[in-house]
Write a protein that holds these residues in place. Sequence first.
Motif: not given
Length: 471
Positions: A371, A374-375, A378, A444-446, A448-449
């Motif tokens: 994880e 991955k983070r 990203a 968190s994925d949410a 990242v951007d």
Amino acid sequence: MSIEPATAAGAPSDESTGRFIADLDDRTPVGIAAAVGRLIRSGTLAPGSRLPTVREVARELRVSPTTVNQAWRALAATGAIVARGRAGTFVGEQVSATPVGRYQRLHPPSDNAFRVDLARGAPDPELLPDLGAALRALSRDQAGNLTADYLGEAVLPDLAAKVRADWPFRAERLAVLDGALDAVDRLLAAHIRLGDAVAVEDPCFPPFLDLLAVMGARPVPLRLDESGPLPADLARAVTQYAAVAVILQPRAQNPTGVSLTAHRVRELSDVLDGYRTVVIEDDHSAGIASTALRSLGTRLPDRTVHIRSYSQSHGADLRLAVAGGPAELLDPVVARRMLGPGWTSLLLQRLLVNMLDDDSAGQAVATARAEYRKRSGALRRALARRGVIVGRGDGINLWLPVADENAAMISLAAAGIKAAPGGPFAVGHHPSADHLRLTIAAVSDADVDWLAAELAAAATAAPTYRRMRRV
């Protein structure tokens, strides 16, 4: 040769009321600095006392003025002595027994009014193994068998057997200590003297620099590339500065994420061949790092102490790290510790053994490792799309290049993002480029951007005074 009191303003008295350090055996720069340092610490040389001139000390010790000059520079770098031009050189104020504050600057008090905290340097608590399950598994029988007397084994045999099975080299001695920083602290205390030079990575983990400052040792910077510390810098540290130790983070270096390659291990080992420089390796991200471990101990086992921490992988509150290496280097640490805490709780050691044996705990660590990778990937890709390139690295930290550290910190704070300033990581006072350290463990994925957009803006933020000049 006399030592002038703090009130003296002129040249030393012609009356030679006593010898300075003429009975010194070690007349190298390190030996001279250590001897004067002992006189200062003991109070024999009081704050404000005027020291003899370099030429007087050189004449007394029958060494070159250059040798004394090197010793004086080492002492001045720690604040132990102060040069005042033609007035002479004087003993400085008493060296403080408290850290110089790099670590405090890294984690200043906060009102917690941040949407995202990227300054923690800690793993995601949601990805740690279930400590409660491990505690429940610690049965009454197991606990009862660990009721130690004061002369028992300091290392649980089951833990020793388990770590030896995959230790990077044959370790003559193992010691369990209260975390990696405790291990580094105790090794430095056992083997470093006032004025000693210690090679460190640049940028460097701030507590290492705080420890060296408290001990009166001199950090010698080793610049990094994508393979680890530069061999030429290490060669300069041992030949020009006579570095007695080197502190390395073999993988997921904090803050850059750089990991040693096999080729770089050979290069660094070749540099140290023929020297007795102590190698201290802090594998702080063991378990959660994706890069294979490369250790100088595979080539220099007689002078390398490797430290494996379980804080990032199994929980900081375990306060456990294992140090392995030659008995010559670890026995003084163990002996000195017996006069204080004695040993690390065998109950905690048994708890760690249970976690290392437990399949679910092992799976939790493996999941965390994947994880984090991955983070990190990203966020790197999202930054690259916005024109900000972050060097490749491992672990839970990113080393973000910025145009101006203060402007970037202000920009992020305005967006509700807390980051760690890069300044405390710099070995020198003037780093070659500004950076921020970002801990991506809990991103968190949410987010990242959104984070990438704010980080890209912060990376190019200009100092306020420049903006004012353009108005």
